[in-house]
Write a protein that holds these residues in place. Structure first.
Motif, short mmCIF file in Angstrom:
data_model
loop_
_atom_site.label_atom_id
_atom_site.label_comp_id
_atom_site.label_asym_id
_atom_site.label_seq_id
_atom_site.Cartn_x
_atom_site.Cartn_y
_atom_site.Cartn_z
N LEU A 93 -43.11 12.81 3.53
CA LEU A 93 -42.07 12.05 2.82
C LEU A 93 -42.63 11.00 1.87
CD1 LEU A 93 -39.44 11.57 5.64
CD2 LEU A 93 -39.10 12.81 3.51
N ARG A 94 -43.96 10.87 1.85
CA ARG A 94 -44.56 9.85 0.99
C ARG A 94 -44.15 10.10 -0.46
NH1 ARG A 94 -49.72 8.89 3.68
NH2 ARG A 94 -48.39 7.74 5.10
N GLY A 95 -43.66 9.07 -1.12
CA GLY A 95 -43.23 9.21 -2.51
C GLY A 95 -41.80 9.70 -2.64
N ILE A 96 -41.22 10.21 -1.56
CA ILE A 96 -39.85 10.73 -1.63
C ILE A 96 -38.85 9.68 -1.16
CG2 ILE A 96 -38.29 12.53 -0.74
CD1 ILE A 96 -40.74 14.34 -0.67
N ILE A 97 -39.22 8.94 -0.11
CA ILE A 97 -38.36 7.81 0.30
C ILE A 97 -39.15 6.52 0.09
CG2 ILE A 97 -36.99 9.15 1.97
CD1 ILE A 97 -38.65 7.75 4.19
N PRO A 98 -38.43 5.38 -0.11
CA PRO A 98 -39.15 4.11 -0.29
C PRO A 98 -39.99 3.82 0.96
CG PRO A 98 -36.77 3.85 -0.63
CD PRO A 98 -36.97 5.22 -0.13
N SER A 109 -32.62 9.76 15.12
CA SER A 109 -31.92 8.82 14.22
C SER A 109 -32.46 9.01 12.81
CB SER A 109 -32.15 7.39 14.71
OG SER A 109 -33.52 7.08 14.70
N LYS A 110 -31.90 8.29 11.83
CA LYS A 110 -32.37 8.32 10.43
C LYS A 110 -32.53 9.76 9.93
CE LYS A 110 -34.98 4.21 11.76
NZ LYS A 110 -36.17 3.41 11.65
N PHE A 111 -31.59 10.62 10.31
CA PHE A 111 -31.71 12.05 9.97
C PHE A 111 -31.72 12.27 8.47
CE2 PHE A 111 -30.56 16.63 10.24
CZ PHE A 111 -31.56 17.01 11.12
N ASP A 112 -31.17 11.28 7.72
CA ASP A 112 -31.22 11.38 6.24
C ASP A 112 -32.65 11.56 5.74
OD1 ASP A 112 -31.98 8.26 5.37
OD2 ASP A 112 -30.92 8.42 7.25
N THR A 113 -33.62 10.97 6.45
CA THR A 113 -35.01 11.10 5.99
C THR A 113 -35.47 12.55 6.11
OG1 THR A 113 -35.89 10.53 8.16
CG2 THR A 113 -35.62 8.72 6.61
N LEU A 114 -35.12 13.20 7.22
CA LEU A 114 -35.50 14.61 7.40
C LEU A 114 -34.80 15.50 6.37
CD1 LEU A 114 -35.66 15.17 11.25
CD2 LEU A 114 -37.52 14.87 9.64
N GLN A 115 -33.54 15.14 6.07
CA GLN A 115 -32.80 15.95 5.09
C GLN A 115 -33.49 15.93 3.73
OE1 GLN A 115 -29.11 14.02 6.03
NE2 GLN A 115 -28.24 15.88 6.92
N LYS A 116 -34.16 14.84 3.45
CA LYS A 116 -34.88 14.73 2.17
C LYS A 116 -36.01 15.76 2.07
CE LYS A 116 -33.52 10.98 -0.33
NZ LYS A 116 -32.10 10.94 0.02
N LEU A 117 -36.45 16.26 3.21
CA LEU A 117 -37.56 17.22 3.20
C LEU A 117 -37.16 18.54 2.53
CD1 LEU A 117 -39.06 16.64 6.73
CD2 LEU A 117 -40.19 16.18 4.57
N SER A 118 -35.85 18.76 2.41
CA SER A 118 -35.42 20.01 1.76
C SER A 118 -35.82 20.01 0.29
CB SER A 118 -33.90 20.21 1.91
OG SER A 118 -33.23 19.14 1.31
N ALA A 119 -36.10 18.81 -0.25
CA ALA A 119 -36.50 18.73 -1.67
C ALA A 119 -38.01 18.86 -1.85
CB ALA A 119 -36.03 17.39 -2.24
N THR A 120 -38.74 19.01 -0.73
CA THR A 120 -40.20 19.13 -0.85
C THR A 120 -40.56 20.63 -0.94
OG1 THR A 120 -40.44 19.18 1.54
CG2 THR A 120 -40.60 17.02 0.47
N ASP A 155 -36.97 7.95 16.37
CA ASP A 155 -37.15 7.76 14.92
C ASP A 155 -38.13 8.82 14.39
OD1 ASP A 155 -37.83 6.94 12.40
OD2 ASP A 155 -38.30 4.86 12.95
N PRO A 156 -37.65 9.72 13.53
CA PRO A 156 -38.54 10.79 13.05
C PRO A 156 -39.71 10.25 12.23
CG PRO A 156 -36.47 10.82 11.83
CD PRO A 156 -36.31 9.83 12.94
N LEU A 157 -39.54 9.03 11.68
CA LEU A 157 -40.63 8.46 10.87
C LEU A 157 -41.83 8.05 11.73
CD1 LEU A 157 -38.48 6.31 8.42
CD2 LEU A 157 -39.52 8.53 7.97
N ARG A 158 -41.67 8.10 13.04
CA ARG A 158 -42.79 7.84 13.93
C ARG A 158 -43.72 9.05 14.00
NH1 ARG A 158 -44.07 2.99 14.77
NH2 ARG A 158 -45.38 3.82 16.42
N VAL A 159 -43.27 10.18 13.46
CA VAL A 159 -44.09 11.39 13.48
C VAL A 159 -44.93 11.41 12.21
CG1 VAL A 159 -44.02 13.93 13.59
CG2 VAL A 159 -42.33 12.57 14.83
N GLU A 160 -46.24 11.35 12.40
CA GLU A 160 -47.20 11.23 11.30
C GLU A 160 -46.97 12.30 10.23
OE1 GLU A 160 -49.22 8.63 11.20
OE2 GLU A 160 -49.81 9.30 9.19
N GLN A 161 -46.79 13.54 10.71
CA GLN A 161 -46.64 14.69 9.80
C GLN A 161 -45.43 14.51 8.87
OE1 GLN A 161 -45.01 18.98 10.37
NE2 GLN A 161 -46.20 18.45 12.18
N ILE A 162 -44.37 13.92 9.42
CA ILE A 162 -43.14 13.74 8.64
C ILE A 162 -43.31 12.61 7.64
CG2 ILE A 162 -40.72 12.99 8.86
CD1 ILE A 162 -40.66 14.75 11.34
#
Ligand SMILES: Nc1nc2c(ncn2[C@@H]2O[C@H](COP(=O)(O)OP(=O)(O)OP(=O)(O)O)[C@@H](O)[C@H]2O)c(=O)[nH]1
Ligand SMILES: [Mg+2]
Length: 355
Positions: A182-187, A219-230, A171-178
């Motif tokens: 993503l704060r404020g970008i995903i719920p 998994s949850k690669f959609d969350t990483l894809q959201k980083l393109s908007a940062t 789970d990429p959300l286990r990585v603090e940096q990510i």
């Protein structure tokens, strides 16, 4: 790529080999009528709690059904128990109630619906030897809790030794940096679940000297894809239109595209600071030839070979859920079938050559 042509009879409950011609499992349960002639592919999930294993299982089966219809085949539950459990525990919450699923109970509890595997018939396919055979997929969801704290009786997870593929979700959300980016970008997401590194260590402990093929899967690669908007380096990486991970594999599966993705994901994991995870795999499973190649470099044909382990990236949902509720946009899976197809393709299953 070639695959062995003579199938062995497998026990769907233990994944182990049965005597030729066996018509029941080792513990006496009946097997589907054409089982002894069939090629049986045994797959198990692995990963920490809340890494996405059950949602992946639910969506993977739906995707397989759709893929099959493109080949005028049907993917069907091979027994009533599979049909009932898939409907009640996977399909209903996700596709009818549009809610996420409760945590999978440990295998030792009375309500552990995953103690028996899900068995699906994949239809008949023609292999490289020209013979047409029935194929089955035996799929096991596992409770993250059982992999974070291995059961006192390791035999409960003994099937891992004999699996054709272990899909280890990270789970990429286990990585603090990510998570911070993503704060404020995903719920806000609830953050249960242990350290993926500890789970991988437990998995290796469980496996001992056995080395089934391993799909190390973000998994949850959609969350990483959201980083393109940062803004910043993550945006540049995730927004790179030349990258294989920017493209969904659609209904196709391309071995060379997968090799490229493998290299990209390794770089991505290192960039996330997950070096220890990458090194742990290299140390225990061996480095692949491709690992040494930098991202995007041409891979010579002779270096492309089926490896003991590979990186994958998937998203079951395509979008982050908001609290209990899934996205109103519905479910938009991304590359969900890649890991499974990496073991089916050599047998012509869901390939033009196998029609
Ligand atoms: N953004 C996003 N979130 C996901 C995805 N898949 C799962 N999740 C989230 O992760 C949570 C846990 O998913 P599960 O599939 O239940 O996790 P699990 O690995 O089965 O967990 P255990 O049963 O406890 O081992 C879900 O409730 C979702 O909130 C995905 O593809 N994208
Ligand atoms: Mg689960």
């Amino acid at each position: 790529m070639t695959a062995p042509v003579t199938p062995v009879v497998r026990d769907p409950y233990t994944f182990r080999e049965l005597a030729p011609g066996a018509t029941t499992s080792a513990d006496g349960r009946p097997l589907p009528h054409d089982w002894t002639d069939a090629h049986v592919h045994c797959v198990t999930m692995a990963g920490a709690r809340a890494s996405g294993k059950s949602l992946y299982t639910a969506v993977m089966v739906k995707q397989l059904e759709e893929l099959a219809s493109q080949f005028n085949r049907v993917v069907e539950a091979a027994d009533d128990s599979t049909l009932e459990r898939y409907r009640a525990f996977y399909e209903a919450p996700l596709y009818r109630e549009m809610k996420h699923m409760p945590a999978t109970p440990p295998a030792s509890t009375a309500d552990a619906y995953q103690r028996d595997p899900l068995i699906f018939s994949l239809g008949r396919w023609t292999g490289a030897d020209g013979a047409s055979r029935p194929h089955y997929l035996v799929f096991r969801d596992v409770a993250g809790e059982d992999l974070e704290n291995l059961p006192s009786d390791p035999e409960e997870l003994g099937f891992f030794h004999a699996a054709d593929l272990i899909i280890f979700l990270f789970d990429p959300l286990r990585v603090e940096q990510i998570l911070t980016s993503l704060r404020g970008i995903i719920p806000p997401q609830s953050l249960t679940g242990g350290d993926p590194e500890d789970v991988l260590r437990n998995l290796f402990r469980l496996l001992g000297p056995s080395r089934p093929k391993l799909a190390v899967t973000i998994s949850k690669f959609d969350t990483l894809q959201k980083l393109s908007a940062t803004k910043g380096q993550w945006a540049e990486i995730m927004g790179n239109n030349g990258a294989a991970f920017r493209r969904d594999s659609g209904w196709g599966y391309d071995h060379n595209d997968q090799r490229l993705l493998h290299m990209e994901i390794e770089s991505l994991l290192r960039f996330m600071g997950a070096d220890r995870l990458v090194n742990l795999i290299g140390q225990d499973y061996g480095w692949t030839q491709d690992s040494a190649h930098p991202v995007g470099q041409h891979v010579a044909e002779q270096h492309i070979r089926p490896d003991l382990w590979q990186y994958f990236a998937v998203s079951a949902l395509g979008e982050s859920p908001r609290g209990e509720q899934l996205s109103r946009h519905g479910i938009a899976p991304y590359r969900v079938l890649d890991p499974v197809r990496s073991i089916l393709a050599p047998y012509g299953v869901f390939e033009e050559s196998g029609r």
